[in-house]
Each structure stands twice: as structure tokens, then as C-alpha cells.
Design a protein around this motif. Structure first.
Motif, short mmCIF file in Angstrom:
data_model
loop_
_atom_site.label_atom_id
_atom_site.label_comp_id
_atom_site.label_asym_id
_atom_site.label_seq_id
_atom_site.Cartn_x
_atom_site.Cartn_y
_atom_site.Cartn_z
N LYS A 94 0.75 -1.22 -0.08
CA LYS A 94 0.04 -0.21 0.07
C LYS A 94 0.83 1.38 -0.11
O LYS A 94 0.60 2.07 -0.83
CB LYS A 94 -0.96 -0.05 1.36
CG LYS A 94 -2.13 -0.76 0.98
CD LYS A 94 -3.10 -0.76 2.38
CE LYS A 94 -4.28 -1.91 2.09
NZ LYS A 94 -4.95 -1.65 3.25
N LYS A 95 2.06 1.23 0.74
CA LYS A 95 2.95 2.38 0.93
C LYS A 95 3.48 2.43 -0.64
O LYS A 95 3.71 3.68 -0.92
CB LYS A 95 3.84 2.12 1.88
CG LYS A 95 3.43 2.26 3.49
CD LYS A 95 4.48 2.02 4.39
CE LYS A 95 3.80 2.14 5.81
NZ LYS A 95 5.15 2.13 7.02
N LYS A 96 3.97 1.56 -1.14
CA LYS A 96 4.50 1.59 -2.42
C LYS A 96 3.65 2.36 -3.46
O LYS A 96 3.96 3.05 -4.35
CB LYS A 96 5.14 0.30 -2.91
CG LYS A 96 5.64 0.41 -4.19
CD LYS A 96 6.02 -1.01 -4.82
CE LYS A 96 6.67 -1.04 -6.16
NZ LYS A 96 6.86 -2.30 -6.62
N GLN A 97 2.13 1.91 -3.57
CA GLN A 97 1.22 2.14 -4.51
C GLN A 97 0.81 3.46 -4.27
O GLN A 97 0.69 4.29 -5.22
CB GLN A 97 -0.17 1.17 -4.35
CG GLN A 97 0.34 -0.11 -4.73
CD GLN A 97 -0.86 -0.94 -4.58
OE1 GLN A 97 -1.72 -0.79 -3.52
NE2 GLN A 97 -1.17 -2.22 -5.28
N GLU A 98 0.85 4.03 -3.12
CA GLU A 98 0.66 5.47 -2.72
C GLU A 98 1.76 6.26 -3.25
O GLU A 98 1.42 7.30 -3.48
CB GLU A 98 0.66 5.63 -0.91
CG GLU A 98 -0.84 5.28 -0.66
CD GLU A 98 -1.04 5.14 0.93
OE1 GLU A 98 -0.44 5.89 1.61
OE2 GLU A 98 -1.87 4.49 1.36
#
Length: 191
Positions: A94-98
Motif C-alpha cells: 500500500k505504501k509503495k502504491q501510494e
């Protein structure tokens, strides 16, 4: 005591490769484990995936099953560990996608007037990447999937993901470095 004796008998059979005993164990513990994992993850798909992984691990390590004194406790400990690992992976994803979404949103918000300058700045940032990050970034920009990039560069898919993540972070840092980076880059293009 009776449950431990029953579990030990089943575990010994599984250790000998008895698939029926393994099925019996799976059906006995699948639902309670599923409820436990779902209560933590709040995702039926993720819970099912974790339970499958746990039972694959049990099957692969079946030779050591008879030595386990409390299978019930062992099962819940490995299920807990798999659940925590899955949650960590999801959080990192999720952090990477954000970060990628924020990076993409920043580039979309640039006014049309600055498109050429932005492209020059982006190209300069890409040129300053370490060799392997640059290769991965450029191949990903061409639309290749992680597996294809990994095959072309003879590296693992995990390495492709890490190099892409590092490249995106380095490019974002370079672009965010401030107006002077763009100014000096434009001056270097003029002279």
C-alpha cells in the motif's frame, strides 16, 4: 489429553505421507483458523490464502510433525506468524502504491508550459540513477511486466520490484530537490 493423542496419531500418519490423514487434519482446523485469520485481516481472500500457505508449510515439513507436543499451539503460532507477515507485506505494498500514485499525481499537476522542462528534468534524474535501477526503470516505462524485466536482466522479480521502488524514490527526490535543480539544468541546456 484425548485430543493430543488423536492429533499425534494423525500427525504420525501425515509424516508417513498419508494424504487422507492430512485432509482430515485440514478439515478439522481449517474453519477455526479461518475465523482467527479473518478476525485479524478482515479479508476472506487473504485469510484463505494464509490458511493455504500454513497447510502447505505443514505438508512440506511433515517429517517433523510427530515431534510436536502440542499441535494445536504449534498450528496457531505458525498461523499467527503467517498472518503478521501477510499484513506487513500488504502494508508495504500500500505504501509503495501510494508513493507511485503521489509521484504520478505530481507529474499530472504540472502546467502544460512546463512539460518540456519537466521531461528534461525527468530525463536528467533518470540519467543519474545507478545502472541497474536505470535499466529496470526504462524497461518498466516501456510497459514490461516485472517477470519480463527480471528475465531480460537475469535478476529475480523481487530485485526488479526493489530497483523500481528505489528508482521512483530517487527520481522523486531529484525532482523535489527544488527550483534550483531545474534552473541549473535549464542553464546547462542553454549553454
Amino acid at each position: 489429553m484425548l485430543r493430543q493423542l488423536k492429533d499425534h496419531t494423525i500427525l504420525s500418519a501425515i509424516a508417513r505421507g498419508d494424504e487422507r490423514a492430512f485432509s482430515q487434519l485440514f478439515y478439522e482446523y481449517h474453519q477455526p483458523l479461518g475465523h482467527f485469520v479473518y478476525s485479524v485481516t478482515r479479508s476472506h481472500e487473504l485469510a484463505e490464502e494464509i490458511i493455504q500457505d500454513v497447510f502447505v508449510k505443514i505438508w512440506e515439513g511433515r517429517a517433523g510433525l510427530p515431534a510436536i507436543s502440542s499441535f494445536h499451539a504449534y498450528l496457531f503460532i505458525i498461523t499467527r506468524n503467517h498472518t503478521l507477515n501477510a499484513i506487513r507485506k500488504q502494508s508495504l505494498l500500500k505504501k509503495k502504491q501510494e508513493a507511485e500514485k503521489n509521484f504520478a499525481a505530481q507529474s499530472v499537476e504540472e502546467p502544460q508550459v512546463y512539460d518540456d522542462q519537466y521531461e528534461i528534468l525527468l530525463q536528467h534524474a533518470v540519467n543519474h540513477l545507478p545502472r541497474q535501477q536505470k535499466k529496470v526503470f526504462l524497461l518498466k516505462q516501456k510497459g514490461l511486466k516485472n517477470a519480463d524485466v527480471a528475465y531480460q536482466l537475469n535478476i529475480s522479480v523481487h530485485s526488479v520490484k526493489k530497483y523500481q521502488q528505489w528508482a521512483m524514490q530517487a527520481i522523486a527526490r531529484f525532482i523535489k530537490a527544488g527550483p534550483f535543480t531545474g534552473f541549473f539544468l535549464l542553464l546547462s541546456q542553454l549553454f
